[in-house]
Write a protein that holds these residues in place. Structure first.
Motif, PDB file in Angstrom:
ATOM      1  N   TYR A  33       0.845  -1.192   0.000  1.00 26.09           N
ATOM      2  CA  TYR A  33       0.000   0.000   0.000  1.00 26.09           C
ATOM      3  C   TYR A  33       0.885   1.249   0.000  1.00 26.09           C
ATOM      4  N   TRP A  34       0.380   2.300  -0.624  1.00 20.90           N
ATOM      5  CA  TRP A  34       0.955   3.635  -0.484  1.00 20.90           C
ATOM      6  C   TRP A  34      -0.088   4.537   0.168  1.00 20.90           C
ATOM      7  N   TYR A  35       0.370   5.305   1.163  1.00 20.84           N
ATOM      8  CA  TYR A  35      -0.462   6.300   1.821  1.00 20.84           C
ATOM      9  C   TYR A  35       0.284   7.626   1.794  1.00 20.84           C
ATOM     10  N   GLU A  44      -4.000   9.404   4.070  1.00 21.02           N
ATOM     11  CA  GLU A  44      -4.940   9.043   3.025  1.00 21.02           C
ATOM     12  C   GLU A  44      -4.364   7.954   2.142  1.00 21.02           C
ATOM     13  N   PHE A  45      -5.218   7.019   1.779  1.00 17.73           N
ATOM     14  CA  PHE A  45      -4.842   5.909   0.925  1.00 17.73           C
ATOM     15  C   PHE A  45      -4.597   6.397  -0.498  1.00 17.73           C
ATOM     16  N   TYR A  48      -3.066   0.394  -3.980  1.00 22.35           N
ATOM     17  CA  TYR A  48      -2.914  -0.925  -3.358  1.00 22.35           C
ATOM     18  C   TYR A  48      -2.539  -1.944  -4.421  1.00 22.35           C
ATOM     19  N   GLY A  59      -7.281   5.797  -4.911  1.00 21.73           N
ATOM     20  CA  GLY A  59      -6.888   6.891  -4.044  1.00 21.73           C
ATOM     21  C   GLY A  59      -5.927   7.892  -4.663  1.00 21.73           C
ATOM     22  N   GLN A 104      -1.020  -4.118   8.751  1.00 23.35           N
ATOM     23  CA  GLN A 104      -0.079  -3.571   7.794  1.00 23.35           C
ATOM     24  C   GLN A 104       1.167  -3.075   8.538  1.00 23.35           C
TER      25      GLN A 104
ATOM     26  N   ARG B  94     -10.647  -0.887   8.852  1.00 17.39           N
ATOM     27  CA  ARG B  94     -10.551  -1.432   7.509  1.00 17.39           C
ATOM     28  C   ARG B  94     -11.826  -1.088   6.763  1.00 17.39           C
ATOM     29  N   GLU B  95     -11.652  -0.642   5.538  1.00 21.58           N
ATOM     30  CA  GLU B  95     -12.803  -0.315   4.728  1.00 21.58           C
ATOM     31  C   GLU B  95     -13.535  -1.594   4.339  1.00 21.58           C
ATOM     32  N   THR B 100     -10.004  -4.111  -1.576  1.00 24.53           N
ATOM     33  CA  THR B 100      -8.733  -3.945  -0.873  1.00 24.53           C
ATOM     34  C   THR B 100      -8.952  -4.045   0.617  1.00 24.53           C
ATOM     35  N   LYS B 102      -7.687  -1.634   2.479  1.00 25.95           N
ATOM     36  CA  LYS B 102      -7.121  -0.348   2.858  1.00 25.95           C
ATOM     37  C   LYS B 102      -7.711   0.142   4.164  1.00 25.95           C
TER      38      LYS B 102
END
Lengths: 115, 115
Positions: A33-35, A44-45, A48, A59, A104, B94-95, B100, B102
């Motif tokens: 994941y990158w946030y 913020e996401f 993924y 995102g 994570q 978690r969404e 995902t 995320k």
């Protein structure tokens, strides 16, 4: 064992330049994941990756942002034509498998400053 | 929309006293809840998670969190605070409903423990 690593730790660039941020996930982790962490915006996401599946790019804030993950391991986040509002800490995280329950693990982040 | 709220920007507590960092959530379906801590210039570190089962979850560094479904809360607690606990704490959910895993983060609460 080794955790998630990110490079560079700090990046200062001029408005309009392109930047590349790198993430090395924990070995064996299939999810990445990158946030983005901005002052006053929280976390913020961005994007993924899960194994060889198509990434979830929902995102990404604009088409100037893109990311790829080579060989299911290392990921690169690219920001083209950087703007001052892109200044933030970019965090990468990885987790094991597809399970909903897996936590994570985050890297130390890359602090991006756009002048 | 699914969300997490951390109503306090900062919590001040004296060393040795109990601490509580508040978190409420709004999510469709079963919530999967997480707490992370961020020390200065570091990435996020996982503290604990609630998936199912006992409402009181124990985690790292002596922290615990209580899941309360009726109040949609997941407050972080510690019986006796240490100066070294001073950091930024994030609650996340978690969404649900997406492909995902995320995380949706709260805006963070700065915990300051005075000696």
């Amino acid at each position: 064992g080794a955790g998630v690593s990110q490079s560079p730790s700090n990046k200062v660039t001029e408005k309009g330049k392109d930047v590349e941020l790198r993430c090395d996930p924990i070995s064996g982790h299939t999810a990445l994941y990158w946030y983005r962490q901005s002052l006053g915006q929280g976390l913020e996401f961005l994007i993924y990756f899960q194994g060889n599946s198509a990434p979830d790019k929902s995102g990404l804030p604009s088409d100037r942002f893109s990311a790829e993950r080579t060989g299911g391991s290392v990921s690169t986040l690219t920001i083209q034509r950087t703007q001052q509002e892109d200044s933030a800490v970019y965090l990468c995280a990885s987790s094991y498998g597809r399970s909903t329950y897996n936590e994570q693990f985050f890297g130390p982040g890359t602090r991006l400053t756009v002048l | 929309a699914q969300s997490v709220a951390q109503p306090e920007d900062q919590v001040n507590v004296a060393e040795g006293n109990p601490l509580t960092v508040k978190c409420t959530y709004s999510v469709s379906g079963n919530p999967y809840l997480f707490w992370y801590v961020q020390y200065p210039n570091r990435g996020l570190q996982f503290l604990l998670k609630y998936i199912t089962g006992d409402n009181l979850v124990k985690g790292s560094y002596g922290f615990e969190a209580e899941f309360n479904k009726s109040q949609t809360s997941f407050h972080l607690k510690k019986p006796s605070a240490l100066v070294s606990d001073s950091a930024l704490y994030f609650c996340a959910v978690r969404e649900n409903g997406g492909a995902t895993n995320k995380l949706i983060f709260g805006t963070g609460t700065l915990l300051a423990v005075q000696p």
